[in-house]
Design an enzyme around this catalytic site. Structure first.
Site, PDB file in Angstrom:
ATOM      1  N   ASP A  55       0.815  -1.222   0.000  1.00 51.81           N
ATOM      2  CA  ASP A  55       0.000   0.000   0.000  1.00 51.81           C
ATOM      3  C   ASP A  55       0.844   1.266   0.000  1.00 51.81           C
ATOM      4  O   ASP A  55       0.425   2.289  -0.545  1.00 51.81           O
ATOM      5  CB  ASP A  55      -0.943  -0.009   1.196  1.00 51.81           C
ATOM      6  CG  ASP A  55      -2.057  -1.024   1.029  1.00 51.81           C
ATOM      7  OD1 ASP A  55      -2.845  -0.877   0.091  1.00 51.81           O
ATOM      8  OD2 ASP A  55      -2.119  -1.980   1.815  1.00 51.81           O
TER       9      ASP A  55
ATOM     10  N   TYR B 247      -9.916  -1.149   2.560  1.00 55.68           N
ATOM     11  CA  TYR B 247      -9.500  -1.014   3.955  1.00 55.68           C
ATOM     12  C   TYR B 247      -9.293   0.449   4.345  1.00 55.68           C
ATOM     13  O   TYR B 247      -9.057   1.320   3.499  1.00 55.68           O
ATOM     14  CB  TYR B 247      -8.200  -1.782   4.217  1.00 55.68           C
ATOM     15  CG  TYR B 247      -8.431  -3.184   4.753  1.00 55.68           C
ATOM     16  CD1 TYR B 247      -8.820  -3.381   6.075  1.00 55.68           C
ATOM     17  CD2 TYR B 247      -8.281  -4.291   3.940  1.00 55.68           C
ATOM     18  CE1 TYR B 247      -9.042  -4.650   6.579  1.00 55.68           C
ATOM     19  CE2 TYR B 247      -8.507  -5.587   4.433  1.00 55.68           C
ATOM     20  CZ  TYR B 247      -8.878  -5.744   5.753  1.00 55.68           C
ATOM     21  OH  TYR B 247      -9.110  -7.003   6.247  1.00 55.68           O
TER      22      TYR B 247
ATOM     23  N   ASP C  72      15.012   5.281  12.892  1.00 55.62           N
ATOM     24  CA  ASP C  72      16.379   5.802  12.806  1.00 55.62           C
ATOM     25  C   ASP C  72      16.755   6.269  14.215  1.00 55.62           C
ATOM     26  O   ASP C  72      16.481   7.402  14.606  1.00 55.62           O
ATOM     27  CB  ASP C  72      16.409   6.938  11.780  1.00 55.62           C
ATOM     28  CG  ASP C  72      17.805   7.469  11.516  1.00 55.62           C
ATOM     29  OD1 ASP C  72      18.725   7.156  12.298  1.00 55.62           O
ATOM     30  OD2 ASP C  72      17.980   8.206  10.533  1.00 55.62           O
TER      31      ASP C  72
ATOM     32  N   GLY D 222       4.337   1.489  -1.166  1.00 54.64           N
ATOM     33  CA  GLY D 222       5.203   1.573  -2.336  1.00 54.64           C
ATOM     34  C   GLY D 222       4.493   1.498  -3.670  1.00 54.64           C
ATOM     35  O   GLY D 222       4.983   2.044  -4.661  1.00 54.64           O
TER      36      GLY D 222
ATOM     37  N   HIS E 203      -5.567 -13.456   4.886  1.00 56.88           N
ATOM     38  CA  HIS E 203      -4.512 -12.544   4.455  1.00 56.88           C
ATOM     39  C   HIS E 203      -3.761 -12.022   5.674  1.00 56.88           C
ATOM     40  O   HIS E 203      -4.145 -12.280   6.817  1.00 56.88           O
ATOM     41  CB  HIS E 203      -5.097 -11.383   3.644  1.00 56.88           C
ATOM     42  CG  HIS E 203      -6.134 -10.591   4.398  1.00 56.88           C
ATOM     43  ND1 HIS E 203      -7.441 -11.009   4.546  1.00 56.88           N
ATOM     44  CD2 HIS E 203      -6.056  -9.408   5.056  1.00 56.88           C
ATOM     45  CE1 HIS E 203      -8.124 -10.125   5.249  1.00 56.88           C
ATOM     46  NE2 HIS E 203      -7.300  -9.151   5.585  1.00 56.88           N
TER      47      HIS E 203
ATOM     48  N   ARG F 129      -1.665   9.567   0.133  1.00 55.30           N
ATOM     49  CA  ARG F 129      -2.271  10.635  -0.680  1.00 55.30           C
ATOM     50  C   ARG F 129      -3.797  10.641  -0.526  1.00 55.30           C
ATOM     51  O   ARG F 129      -4.458  11.614  -0.891  1.00 55.30           O
ATOM     52  CB  ARG F 129      -1.887  10.480  -2.150  1.00 55.30           C
ATOM     53  CG  ARG F 129      -2.397   9.238  -2.829  1.00 55.30           C
ATOM     54  CD  ARG F 129      -2.124   9.193  -4.331  1.00 55.30           C
ATOM     55  NE  ARG F 129      -0.720   9.288  -4.664  1.00 55.30           N
ATOM     56  CZ  ARG F 129      -0.166   8.692  -5.727  1.00 55.30           C
ATOM     57  NH1 ARG F 129      -0.902   7.924  -6.519  1.00 55.30           N
ATOM     58  NH2 ARG F 129       1.117   8.842  -5.983  1.00 55.30           N
TER      59      ARG F 129
END
Length: 631
Positions: free
Chosen positions: A298, A382, A437, A300, A428, A306
């Site tokens: 979803d 979803y 990071d 990449g 699923h 958006r």
């Protein structure tokens, strides 16, 4: 200094409409954004960590943006970086789709699918044989993945299912036209093939969860809950810079990751430089000829953020709310603002600490609260909510809320649950990759795997009650590919290798995984190769500013091997280095009848908690509650 430059006060300031427009103008002037070219991805190109950490207020900032351009007429695409400050093209590289993969699927392409299908004789014949009027069919184009189809190599392909919609307000997810799929070439705007595998009756159940007749009489015994803060909220936000209690951080937003957190610190001490959900994959388990390829990335493949919702007070968020808008670029490169994309508020979270002492008579209690920073994004069937929580005791938590409508089939069986008469919901998984990071009290970090150890009964443990813990330093990238082990209480401590706390122990934050299943697909499968990040609960890599996405930069139709498996092949030293922790977590979903026609929220996530980072309880200074009902 131009107006655009003057407004930018920090390298990580949130994107503005003026910046999007400036980038578009540069691309047009350079001849890169033309009549047939669309913007498939747009986001701030964040400077390397060292540059951001060295920045001081007033320093000049070069605001750069990454734009992936797609020529609809030829299928060619370019990965481009533009300086909005200098108004120049910094770099532009044409993609090689068989090697690099394709840009994400964009709105313009979604909108053309039904027209392409309804011009194809094979598709129309399949619908006619089923007695279905084409005008009632809603086509759902889905990412194609990469399979053993040599004729698809280098071409821009989607695969499309059909769902019948009986009227304008009818939710078509209730009426899958099963046993039928079309493979579509988006560049040629033609159907490659139609697989008409079997006739399955179209389910006639209602999926109209928003219909009062389906909902039934309202539960009117529930009384209103009002959240009030008479003196206002306790946090401040200025250009994405957030301060709350001892917390200090920045927020950002982009269409691929959605909400991002930056330079998270507590009481002036850094904990995490950047935190985001860098990828998510939803692999389906149905091996049938029309469904075996169903696997969606979803982030990449679709740039899911958006589609983030404009949140509503009283519905999505309660209390004294601060909203933040998010500025993106549409397919034409024009600015598009999502109002109220990010919701920020405080929540009471029960007791923080408490003790009633039998010796001294002391009775003390403090209440916990958390700062909530969230957004919600519907993507297809979803809806996903992402909630970052910061607590008064220094804890960081991420919670994903999955809801919406199940992706349906008309063939319940070994790989699907029957959730309504004749209506199946395939098994699923929802697997997320958190990119953390870390910067625990500085840049020199390492990861220790810590787990419980049983001690056999015998000498030194005559009664068998003893247990202890082991600590193993993960020193290289090859070693730091790990699974969760709930039966051993396994956690991962991110430690500073150069600092000790007041007791002489390591300064650290601990990652507590929930311990759900990772990728269940066979190791030889295409989805296992393309979503290798999801096969381990933990990866640790040496920091590299170019290493942002765990399945690679271009996931759509990427053959696999990109991202984490490629990076860790270098087997870099991660002991006392600037490191990034990648955590896979998620849900394995065997749908229930109770998940239809709309799914109650399922929760997943992880927690980062201090361990030796403080010398004592850091929330001793939280004042006692002054409310009139607390004496």
């Amino acid at each position: 200094m131009t107006t655009l430059e003057a407004r930018t006060v920090h390298p990580l300031s949130m994107t503005t409409e003026a910046e999007v427009t400036a980038v578009r103008d540069v691309l047009v002037d350079a001849g890169l954004l033309t009549e047939h070219v669309r913007v498939a991805f747009f986001a701030l190109e964040e400077p390397p960590k060292a540059e951001v950490l060295a920045h001081s207020p007033g320093d000049p900032v070069d605001r750069r943006f990454r734009a992936v351009l797609l020529d609809l007429s030829t299928g060619r695409s370019w990965d481009t970086v533009v300086s909005a400050t200098d108004r120049s093209v910094v770099s532009s590289r044409e993609l090689d789709p068989p090697r690099d993969g394709q840009p994400p699927i964009i709105d313009t392409e979604f909108e053309m699918i039904e027209g392409i299908l309804n011009a194809d004789p094979q598709w129309l014949a399949a619908l006619e044989r089923r007695g279905i009027e084409p005008s009632t069919v809603r086509a759902v184009p889905l990412s194609a993945g990469v399979y053993d189809y040599p004729d698809e190599v280098g071409r821009r392909i989607v695969r499309a299912f059909g769902f019948r919609q009986d009227h304008e307000k009818d939710h078509p997810w209730a009426h899958p036209i099963d046993g039928l799929v079309a493979y579509v070439d988006l560049t040629a705007r033609s159907v490659d093939r139609v697989i008409d595998h079997q006739d399955a009756p179209v389910p006639e159940t209602s999926g109209n969860f928003d219909d009062p007749e389906v909902q039934g009489p309202p539960l009117d015994s529930l009384k209103p809950i009002e959240i009030t803060q008479p003196e206002g909220r306790s946090f401040t936000v200025e250009d994405g810079h957030v301060k709350w209690g001892r917390w200090d951080l920045r927020i950002g937003f982009n269409e691929r990751e959605g909400l991002t957190l930056h330079q998270i610190s507590f009481d002036g001490r850094p904990i995490c430089y950047r935190a985001s959900i860098a990828e998510m994959v939803v692999p389906y388990a149905d091996p049938s000829p029309v469904r075996f390829w169903q696997n969606y990335f979803d982030c990449g493949e679709y740039m899911f953020a958006r589609y983030a919702d404009s949140l509503q007070l009283g519905c999505d968020c309660l209390g004294d709310i601060h909203y933040v808008d998010a500025v993106l670029a549409d397919d034409l490169g024009n600015p598009r603002t999502i109002t109220n994309a990010i919701c920020m508020h405080e929540e009471d979270f029960g007791v923080l600490w408490k003790h009633t002492d039998l010796f001294t008579g002391s009775r003390e209690v403090r209440r916990q609260r958390r700062l909530v920073i969230s957004f919600f994004a519907p993507i297809g069937n979803y809806d996903y909510g992402f909630y970052w929580y910061l607590y008064l005791d220094g804890t960081i938590q991420l919670e994903v809320k999955a809801t919406g409508i199940l992706f349906t089939s008309a063939t319940p069986g070994d790989y699907a649950t029957e959730v309504a008469p004749g209506l199946g919901a395939p098994y699923h998984q929802h697997l997320f990759s958190a990119r953390l990071d870390m910067m625990v009290d500085g840049l020199a970090n390492a990861v220790d795997e810590v787990e419980a150890v049983r001690i056999p009964m015998g000498e030194g443990n005559p009664y068998g009650n003893a247990f202890t813990r082991s600590r193993t330093r993960l020193t290289r990238e090859s070693q730091a590919q790990r699974q969760a082990a709930p039966d051993r209480a396994r956690t991962w401590h991110i430690v500073n290798t150069e600092k000790k706390n007041g007791l002489g122990g390591p300064v650290a934050y601990v990652l507590h995984p929930q311990g759900g299943a990772t990728m269940l697909a066979d190791p030889g499968s295409s989805i296992h190769r393309r979503a290798t990040f999801a096969t381990n609960a933990l990866w640790v890599t040496r920091y590299d500013p170019a290493e942002r996405y765990p399945a690679g930069d271009f996931v759509n139709q990427n053959p696999g091997g990109a991202g984490l498996p490629a990076w860790v092949a270098a087997d870099r030293d991660i002991d006392g280095q600037d490191i990034v922790v990648w955590h896979t977590f998620g849900l394995t979903h065997f749908p229930r009848p109770e998940d239809w026609p709309v799914m109650p929220v399922e929760y997943t996530g992880f927690t980062l908690k201090s361990v030796g980072f403080f010398d004592r309880n850091p929330a001793l200074d939280v004042p006692a509650t002054q409310a009139k009902h607390c004496h």
